[in-house]
Design a protein around this motif. Sequence first.
Motif, mmCIF file in Angstrom:
data_model
loop_
_atom_site.group_PDB
_atom_site.id
_atom_site.type_symbol
_atom_site.label_atom_id
_atom_site.label_comp_id
_atom_site.label_asym_id
_atom_site.label_seq_id
_atom_site.Cartn_x
_atom_site.Cartn_y
_atom_site.Cartn_z
ATOM 1 N N TYR A 171 1.394 5.324 0.717
ATOM 2 C CA TYR A 171 0.873 6.350 1.622
ATOM 3 C C TYR A 171 1.438 7.723 1.284
ATOM 4 N N ASP A 224 -4.244 2.075 -3.073
ATOM 5 C CA ASP A 224 -4.545 0.778 -2.473
ATOM 6 C C ASP A 224 -4.131 -0.343 -3.433
ATOM 7 N N THR A 234 0.858 -1.191 0.000
ATOM 8 C CA THR A 234 0.000 0.000 0.000
ATOM 9 C C THR A 234 0.893 1.241 0.000
ATOM 10 N N VAL A 280 -3.732 6.627 3.102
ATOM 11 C CA VAL A 280 -3.575 5.809 1.893
ATOM 12 C C VAL A 280 -3.639 6.690 0.648
#
Length: 402
Positions: free
Chosen positions: A242, A256, A240, A253
Amino acid sequence: MQGSVAIGGLSKARLRRMRDIMSGHVENGSMPGLVALVSRHGEVHVDAIGNMAIGGTPMQPDTIFRIASMTKAVGAVAAMLLVEECKLRLDDPIDDILPELANRRVLRSIESEIDDTVPARRAITLRDILTFRLGIGMIPVFPDRYPIQKAITAIGLAPGPVFPQMPPDELMRRYGTLPLVYQPGERWLYNAGSEILGVLIARVSGRTLGAFLRERIFEPLGMNDTGFYAPPEKHDRFATTYVRDRESNKLIVFDDPVTGKFSSPPVFENASAGLVTTAEDFNAFAQMLLNGGRLGNERILSRPAVELMTSDQLTAEQKVGSELFFNDNRGWGFGVSVFTRRDHLHTNPGRFGWEGGYGTSWYSDPREQLTGILLTQRLMDSPIAPQVMADFWTAAYQAIDD
C-alpha cells in the motif's frame, strides 16, 4: 522472574514489550500488518501482527514481502563471489563488460546543461559501482531542479517507487546517453550503481541475474521463498503493498499480489530493489554475513570479503550532498550502510544493513551478534525512516538482556 528469563540474550518480557509496540502501529491504521524478527546467538524471535491486506487473512511468519532496497546487499554479495573467483577485480575498468559506460563525459558542474561536459579523468571500476561512486545516481534535490535530473527523468530512469521495466541492455543503453554527474570516485550517489551491478553480474556469469543468485546464494542458504517475483502457488502468502494517498490520507493498493509487478517474472531483474522474500529467508542471508560468510556447513564468502563489504568505504568529501542518507553517524560499504558513531540505542559502530522504500528494514550488529528484520507492506512517505522503523530498532535493542 519466569517472565524475564532471557533467550539467546534477549529478555522474554522485553520481547513482549516489542510486540506491544509493533501492534500499536497496526492498530492505529498505519499499516495492515507486519512481521518483526530479532535473532541473537542462534535464537530467533518472530512476531506476525495484523493482516496481509486490509480486511484480509492474518499475517504469518512466512508471509512474502517486496524488500526493495534491501536487495542491494544481495547484489553486492553476488559481485564479491565473482571477485573471489578473479572473474572480476575491484579496481579494473569495467569498459569491456559495460561498453555503454566507456569513455565517459562528466558535467562541468551539477548546474550545467547536459552537453556542457569535460572528459572523465579515469574509467569506472567495480569498486566505484559497489560504493556508488561511479558518478551516476540520484541527486537528492526535490523537485527536479538541475538539467541532469530532468534528463534522467526523461529517459525513464528517475528514482522512485516504480522501478525500470526494460531489458538490461536497454537500461544500459539509456544510462550510456547521459554524462556522469561527478568524476568517477568523487561522490556517493544513490541507487543506480546497484541497477548497473546486476547487469554486470549477468554478463560476467553468462546467465541471468536471477539464475546466478538462485544457484550461488539462495539455494545454498535454503532461501526457498526468495526471488524476483512470487509465483502463483505462493500468491496466498504474498502481502499486498500500500501507499498513502496524499489527498485522502488513506492507504490505497500500490501492488497487488496476484496482478501486480511482482506476481510474474520481470523484464528487468533489478539488483537494486527487485527481490521478494520472507523474514526467515532473509535472516539466513543476514546470519551468513554476521557469521563472516558462512551459514552452517555452507560458506558463501570468505570472512575478509564480508569484512570489506561491511566496512565504511567513504571519505567525508565523498558523502557531501548525501546527508539525507547518512546524517553524521554512518557511511557506506558494498551494498550496505555502516554505522560509524553511536548516538542512539541501535547506532552501534559496525552495525550494517539497509532499509527498503516499500517499508522494510534490516541490520546486523557484529558486536551484539544481533540481527533485526522488519517487514511491512506500506511504502515509505519520504527518505526519512518512518516511526515504525525507529520504534522497532529501539525495541529490538532494549530487549538485549546481558
